[in-house]
Design a protein around this motif. Structure first.
Motif, PDB file in Angstrom:
ATOM      1  N   SER A   1      42.508  37.905  42.082  1.00 36.70           N
ATOM      2  CA  SER A   1      43.208  38.104  43.345  1.00 36.70           C
ATOM      3  C   SER A   1      42.502  37.323  44.443  1.00 36.70           C
ATOM      4  N   ARG A   2      43.216  36.408  45.098  1.00 32.93           N
ATOM      5  CA  ARG A   2      42.619  35.656  46.204  1.00 32.93           C
ATOM      6  C   ARG A   2      42.329  36.572  47.386  1.00 32.93           C
TER       7      ARG A   2
ATOM      8  N   GLY B   1      38.203  40.613  42.785  1.00 28.37           N
ATOM      9  CA  GLY B   1      38.899  39.341  42.938  1.00 28.37           C
ATOM     10  C   GLY B   1      38.801  38.477  41.700  1.00 28.37           C
ATOM     11  N   ARG B   2      37.652  38.544  41.006  1.00 29.52           N
ATOM     12  CA  ARG B   2      37.486  37.739  39.787  1.00 29.52           C
ATOM     13  C   ARG B   2      38.259  38.333  38.615  1.00 29.52           C
TER      14      ARG B   2
ATOM     15  N   LEU C   1      39.006  38.072  46.790  1.00 34.06           N
ATOM     16  CA  LEU C   1      37.980  37.034  46.852  1.00 34.06           C
ATOM     17  C   LEU C   1      37.659  36.663  48.296  1.00 34.06           C
ATOM     18  N   VAL C   2      38.697  36.474  49.109  1.00 37.05           N
ATOM     19  CA  VAL C   2      38.495  36.120  50.510  1.00 37.05           C
ATOM     20  C   VAL C   2      37.855  37.284  51.265  1.00 37.05           C
TER      21      VAL C   2
ATOM     22  N   TYR D   1      33.145  31.562  46.851  1.00 36.88           N
ATOM     23  CA  TYR D   1      33.236  30.193  47.357  1.00 36.88           C
ATOM     24  C   TYR D   1      31.817  29.717  47.624  1.00 36.88           C
TER      25      TYR D   1
ATOM     26  N   CYS E   1      34.331  41.365  45.571  1.00 38.19           N
ATOM     27  CA  CYS E   1      34.347  40.040  44.929  1.00 38.19           C
ATOM     28  C   CYS E   1      34.639  40.147  43.436  1.00 38.19           C
TER      29      CYS E   1
END
Length: 386
Positions: A327-328, A322-323, A331-332, A38, A319
């Protein structure tokens, strides 16, 4: 007091290889801010500013190190056989790798063709230094005349070995910016070999370290932060194998390497291995956090930089998972880990600045061996004269 123990000479004489852990920690923060899931333009420019700061730190550290061994060549001999200080030589190629990665992210898109091959050349040097430290320093430990008790072992043993894992991940990033697919293929294959050198060796050291923790008490407060170091090979190993798999998926078909679908197999296998390494990293994250919580109060020293890089590469692995999945959750979680690393970096940087200005951090334990050697030589000369 000797002139060598005051002023700039004291700084040069006591500038140990562990100072390059500052470059590692600063470099991983610039990478995290540059690749944060983000993200925003303001974070990008902050990452570029930290990247420039890291180049200055690396350059200054390299010049002071060169000056140290040119003016005092005898220090190198006692440093290289020191059971702890010699292991920090691995921080040099790892710090250099963070600069190469940011160079690929920031400078290559802006400067064009020549920058791609310049990054490739820097990576070759970094890979050579990584293999040199990963193979030579463990052998120096094996060939020492004195026996090393298991209770004195710390996770610092991982530092020279992890340099190969870091170089492997850096190779995947460099391969992505090379214009010639054949050159990229060579880089990917060499990086897989570097990964194969580093990860199995790191796993063996972690087994020994786990035995040391179970049979003996936790490390002393002065080096308690080193319990975070096992996160380094696990986090960077997971990130690197995913990046290598993604690069292989693109490059293998272009170069007709193996079969047509082999790149996809490497890519999927990389994600699976990364998940396993990430899960194993949770174990060491718990052990490290519990050790710090139990210790509570411990003095500030350069070892505090052991917080930043291992946690930073573990955040990068999170991270990247997540990419790739996508997967959120990862990522979070990776963003949260990254912000924690940035906060830690600020705290440790302020402590380092304060300790540097006061001179408290300029201490080289290996110089004690040099003094003992001079005393022994003096006694020997006195005996021969008598």
């Amino acid at each position: 007091m000797s002139k060598h123990e005051v002023g700039w000479r004291r700084i040069v004489r006591n500038f140990t290889p562990s100072w390059f852990s500052v470059v590692m920690g600063t470099g991983i923060v610039s990478l995290l801010l540059n690749t944060l899931p983000y993200n925003g333009p303001w974070l990008y420019w902050i990452s570029v500013a930290i990247f420039i700061l890291n180049i200055l730190l690396f350059t200054a550290g390299s010049l002071i190190t060169l000056l140290r061994y040119v003016l005092y060549p005898e220090i190198f001999r006692v440093m290289i056989v020191h059971p702890v200080q010699s292991l920090f030589l691995g921080t040099f190629p790892m710090g250099m790798a963070t600069i190469i990665n940011m160079f690929c992210n920031v400078c290559v898109p802006a400067w064009g063709e020549w920058a791609r091959y310049f990054a490739w050349g820097m990576w070759m040097v970094d890979a050579f230094l990584s293999v040199l430290t990963a193979l030579s320093l463990p052998f120096i430990i094996m060939s020492r005349n004195e026996e090393t008790p298991l209770s004195s072992m710390t996770a610092v043993w991982l530092l020279p070995i992890v340099s190969c894992v870091v170089a492997a991940a850096s190779g995947a990033i460099v391969a992505d910016v090379l214009p010639d697919p054949q050159h990229a293929l060579w880089t990917i294959l060499a990086s897989y070999i570097l990964w194969g050198i580093g990860i199995p060796l790191a796993m063996m050291v972690m087994v020994i370290y786990f035995q040391r923790l179970t049979l003996h008490k936790l490390p002393p407060k002065a080096v308690i932060v080193s319990v975070f170091l096992p996160l380094g090979p696990l986090g960077q190993g997971g990130f690197g194998i995913m990046k290598l798999g993604a690069s292989a998926q693109t490059i293998f078909p272009l170069t007709h390497t193996l079969e047509g679908a082999s790149g996809t197999v490497f890519y999927i296998a990389g994600i699976l291995v990364a998940l396993l390494l990430w899960g194993f990293g949770l174990v060491w994250l718990f052990f490290a956090s519990a050790s710090i919580a139990r210790c509570r109060d411990f003095p500030f020293n350069l070892g505090w930089w052991g917080f930043t890089f291992p946690l930073g590469v573990y955040a990068m692995c999170t991270c990247q998972l997540g990419r790739e999945l996508p997967s959120r959750f990862f990522l979070v979680l990776g963003t949260i880990f990254s912000l924690c690393v940035v906060i830690l970096w600020i705290i440790v940087s302020l402590g380092t600045l304060k300790g540097s200005l006061s001179g408290q951090l300029f201490v080289a334990p290996c110089l004690a061996n040099l003094k003992e050697k001079h005393v022994a030589n003096g006694r020997r000369d006195a005996g021969s004269n008598a």
